[in-house]
Design a protein around this motif. Structure first.
Motif, PDB file in Angstrom:
ATOM      1  N   ASN B  22      44.774  44.501  30.687  1.00 17.66           N
ATOM      2  CA  ASN B  22      43.436  44.063  30.282  1.00 17.66           C
ATOM      3  C   ASN B  22      42.565  45.245  29.865  1.00 17.66           C
ATOM      4  OD1 ASN B  22      44.340  41.567  30.907  1.00 17.66           O
ATOM      5  ND2 ASN B  22      42.880  41.135  32.543  1.00 17.66           N
ATOM      6  N   ALA B  54      40.496  34.508  29.555  1.00 20.31           N
ATOM      7  CA  ALA B  54      39.309  34.988  30.258  1.00 20.31           C
ATOM      8  C   ALA B  54      38.382  33.859  30.717  1.00 20.31           C
ATOM      9  CB  ALA B  54      38.527  35.944  29.351  1.00 20.31           C
ATOM     10  N   LEU B  71      34.092  41.348  31.999  1.00 18.30           N
ATOM     11  CA  LEU B  71      35.505  41.702  31.813  1.00 18.30           C
ATOM     12  C   LEU B  71      35.904  42.983  32.536  1.00 18.30           C
ATOM     13  CD1 LEU B  71      36.127  40.938  28.042  1.00 18.30           C
ATOM     14  CD2 LEU B  71      36.772  39.571  30.027  1.00 18.30           C
ATOM     15  N   SER B  80      38.553  40.141  35.618  1.00 17.94           N
ATOM     16  CA  SER B  80      38.000  41.478  35.383  1.00 17.94           C
ATOM     17  C   SER B  80      38.955  42.566  35.856  1.00 17.94           C
ATOM     18  CB  SER B  80      36.654  41.632  36.093  1.00 17.94           C
ATOM     19  OG  SER B  80      36.862  41.903  37.450  1.00 17.94           O
TER      20      SER B  80
END
Lengths: 497, 317
Positions: B22, B54, B71, B80
């Protein structure tokens, strides 16, 4: 602020000026000082450390302190403070000035604690079997049977080698005449040994020279000794016993210690959900299937060990574990029901217990203790609440305690009520002038109260590694050294002959 | 090895892999936004957001800082980066004695650094992402260098590579869905996006070594899906999962081939003998969906065999 205090010291104590500037806030009065004698000259064992302190540049010391703090933080050597929402994980503060114990002093401590653990194990065997000590009128039966940690379920059970308490840590304090006395015995699941080992590791990194100069006796064989003690508790006919450490889990305040010890011993760290009992035999769930367990070093309180035998709502324990222990299929350290012997009221009887079983005088004295369950003592305690320390008998960790001289009238009134309502639940002791040791505080050397917790192993024989956890009351003037109450620690150096 | 321990090691590794993935995806797309020389475009982020699954609300995608606040830094949101690192560290903490001190220190350091980075300025988001990627790489190196390559290490491999196989599949799917839909030749923007896809898997240099800097969707799909040597390709990841499962079976002395091994072996064979033209002629979307489903089944079968087996079945064997 600092300058003012120095002046004040000079005005009141004429000799204080003789100490170097670094010591301008150093408190010297009736309490025993670990480093300085009555004449304010360093004791022989501390001479080298004292000289080193004098040469110390504060910046240099700061750097090392930071290096030490970083070491603890990065290693995650933390403990959990209950009752705080945020930041529950804290680093246990360490002071970099070691506490020194001479070879002669250690001999007394070692012999005294050995004597004590032997007597305690005999005592536990007796009260869970014939109860001779009651019949002979040395300890009142109802005092034991009314004890919160007494376990009638243990009656008639024979733990391996008659060892009830295999692992313990006793808290010693130094009286104003310099003798050590036992303040309490921790016979259930004492913690702190990992701090002793971690402190040593840090100190060896930061002050290697000092070690060479002093001839400090090593402590790092503790884990080996612990493992052999545990192995000695295995059921017979199990040549290669599987030993595990049973932890309540990651949220326990001593979790770091559990992981540390398991790793150092190379044994599995298990939680209740990893174990199961089938036909009175204990197994752990592994990726290869079920594996038999022979000895459990449990760091869970009696109450939670087995929901079938004790508290039903326990999710930390293992259903059926107590039966497996009773059947002799698994060794357990410590056995169930040992807490009865560290009940603070039973503590008061320890000198008599030693005399009764071993026919010896106690080598380490007790601290004078009043038992409000007795009328005379109660009257005295209630009349002198402002001078005494009152403790709940079944508590530990500095909880449930009144320190008379530092208490408010409201707190005293509250304890008065509680004592009258349930006198058996309390004991009282004189407020001790705990000895003080030098600590590095805000660029200066100040004196702080300390105690000492050596760690005792009793399997085939009694072993005590030369050292222990010296706990420090970091707040100026405070007497409470418990980590949960803002205490810290320092490395403890036992010198060789 | 305790079942619970293998479980924690597996998830520690999966979460850290997810954090790294991510962080890279966000970092690369931040970078791309600069090259595209436009202000924040919610549409631009649709693909990476879909790839991360997400689930942000429209409010949260209204401007870049608000989106990154979720995030990157919002520990309360499972997607996150910080939540992933926290979860990895929490799993490691559960089995503190099973990971090496070096590994623990590195992970703990990463955790502490992220905790201190709750409010970064816009200029620092990129650094934050790089920190996480570096921390994860360091952790993998330390894992290889300081931990016994025994059962625990194998579970760590499975966690990492299963997560990676699924993440790369999802990313390919998301990118190629819009590519196929557009059906157009590569314009300048699409070119940058395809390079972005490669960079999201640190595949840019690896790709160029094999195909030169000639970016063809077919080659990109082949490289990320079927390349045997590129460590972030789906095939490489599945090969690694299969090898680790075989090692574990050997370690625990399993007498017959377990379901997890069989499933992993079958998926591996599918990828080993797959051909990109056939896959794309058929349906890349279906193919990737099948890979993901197979990965989920491998996970379930591994649980059934090693972690969450019933006591009766264990006593019977």
């Amino acid at each position: 602020m600092a300058v003012k205090k120095t002046k004040a010291n000079r005005e009141t104590g004429d000799e204080a000026a003789a100490l170097p500037a670094l010591f301008c806030d150093y408190q010297l009065d009736g309490a025993y000082d670990e480093m300085l004698g009555r004449d304010r000259v360093p004791r022989p064992a501390y001479e080298k450390l004292y000289q080193r302190i004098l040469k110390l540049a504060p910046e240099e010391f700061h750097q090392r302190q930071q290096a030490a703090d970083l070491f603890f933080l990065n290693q995650g050597i933390t403990f959990t403070v209950y009752g705080h929402e945020e930041g529950t994980e804290r680093v246990f503060p360490t002071d970099l000035l070691p506490r020194i114990i001479t070879a002669d002093e250690w001999r007394v401590i070692n012999d005294g604690l050995t004597q004590r653990i032997n007597a305690l194990n005999l005592f536990l065997k007796d009260i869970y079997h014939d109860g001779r000590i009651f019949d002979d009128g040395v300890v009142p039966r109802d005092m034991i049977h009314s004890c919160r940690h007494y376990r009638p379920e243990m009656r008639g059970i024979n733990p391996p080698r008659d060892v009830y308490v295999a692992i313990s840590g006793s808290d010693l304090v130094r009286l104003d005449d310099g003798r050590f006395a036992v303040l309490e015995d921790n016979l259930r699941v004492p913690s702190g040994v990992s701090y002793m080992l971690a402190n040593r590791e840090v100190m060896k990194r930061l002050f290697p020279q000092m070690f060479l100069l002093h001839g400090v006796r090593p402590v790092d064989n503790y884990c080996q000794a612990l493992l052999s003690t545990l192995r000695s508790l295995s059921p017979p006919h199990r040549p290669n016993p599987t030993v595990v450490l049973l932890t309540p889990g990651v949220f326990n305040s001593a979790y770091f210690e559990h992981t540390y010890l398991a790793r150092q011993m190379g044994i599995e760290l298990v939680e209740g959900r990893d174990l199961l009992v089938h036909d009175n035999v204990v197994y752990m769930r592994t990726t290869a299937g079920l594996e038999r367990v022979d000895v459990i070093y449990r760091r869970i309180d009696d109450d939670f060990v087995d929901p079938l035998a004790f508290r039903r709502d326990s999710i930390l324990g293992v259903p059926g574990l107590f039966n497996a222990f009773r059947a002799g299929n698994v060794g357990m350290a410590n056995a169930i029901g040992t807490g009865v012997a560290d009940d603070k009221a039973v503590y008061a009887f320890l000198p008599k217990i030693i005399k009764y079983y071993l026919d010896e005088e106690p080598i380490l004295p007790n601290v004078e203790t009043y038992i409000p369950a007795y009328d005379d003592d109660r009257t005295y305690v209630l009349d002198n609440l402002d001078k005494l320390v009152v403790k709940a008998v079944g508590e530990s960790g500095g909880y449930g305690m009144l320190i008379g001289p530092h208490s408010t009238a409201d707190e005293r009134a509250e304890f008065r009520q509680a004592i009258i309502a349930n006198p058996r639940n309390y004991i009282a002791q004189p407020t001790l002038a705990l000895s003080r040791a030098p600590c590095f505080v805000d660029d200066r050397i100040e004196a702080r109260h300390v105690d000492l917790r050596p760690f005792i192993l009793a399997g085939e024989q009694v072993k005590i590694v030369p050292g222990g956890l010296t706990r420090v009351a970091l707040k100026r003037g405070s007497l409470v050294v418990n980590s949960s109450q803002g205490g810290g620690s320092k490395d403890t150096w036992v010198l060789s002959d | 090895m305790l079942s619970r321990v293998s479980d924690s090691l597996y998830w520690m590794s999966r979460y850290l892999e997810r954090a790294e993935h991510n962080a890279r995806l966000i970092g690369v797309n931040l970078d791309l936004s600069l090259e595209l020389a436009t202000a924040f475009l919610p549409d631009r982020w649709a693909r990476p957001l879909a790839a991360m699954n997400a689930g942000l609300s429209p409010d949260e995608t209204a401007d870049l800082d608000a989106m990154l606040a979720v995030l990157l830094y919002d520990a309360g949101r499972p997607v996150s980066v910080r939540a992933c690192v926290n979860a990895a560290r929490e799993n490691a903490r559960q089995v503190r004695e099973q990971v090496s001190t070096e590994m623990w220190q590195d992970l703990n350091r990463l955790y502490l650094r992220l905790r201190g980075a709750a409010k970064l300025t816009s200029d620092e988001h990129g650094n934050f992402c790089r920190d996480v990627i570096e921390g994860s790489h360091l952790f993998q190196g330390l894992t290889d260098a300081t931990l016994n390559h025994g059962e625990g290490w194998q579970f760590i491999q499975i966690g990492r590579y299963l997560e990676r196989a699924m993440a790369t599949s999802r990313l390919l799917d998301v990118y190629f869905a819009s590519y196929m839909a557009d059906g157009a030749a590569l314009g300048a923007v699409e070119y940058i996006e395809q390079v972005g896809l490669l960079k999201s898997c640190t595949a840019f240099e690896g790709y160029c070594k094999v195909y030169t800097a000639d970016f063809q969707p077919r080659h990109i799909a082949e490289f990320l899906l079927l390349n045997e040597e590129f460590p972030r390709s789906v095939r490489f990841a599945v090969d690694s999962v299969q090898a680790a499962l075989a090692e574990i079976a050997r370690d625990v002395g399993a007498r017959k081939t377990g379901r997890a091994e069989r499933l992993a072996g079958r998926l591996r064979a599918t990828l080993d003998f797959g051909h990109v033209d056939e896959i794309m002629a058929d349906s890349l979307h279906d193919y990737l969906g099948d890979v993901t489903r197979q990965c989920e089944r491998i996970h379930a079968a591994m649980y059934e065999t090693y972690i969450a087996y019933t006591v009766d079945s264990a006593l019977a064997s």
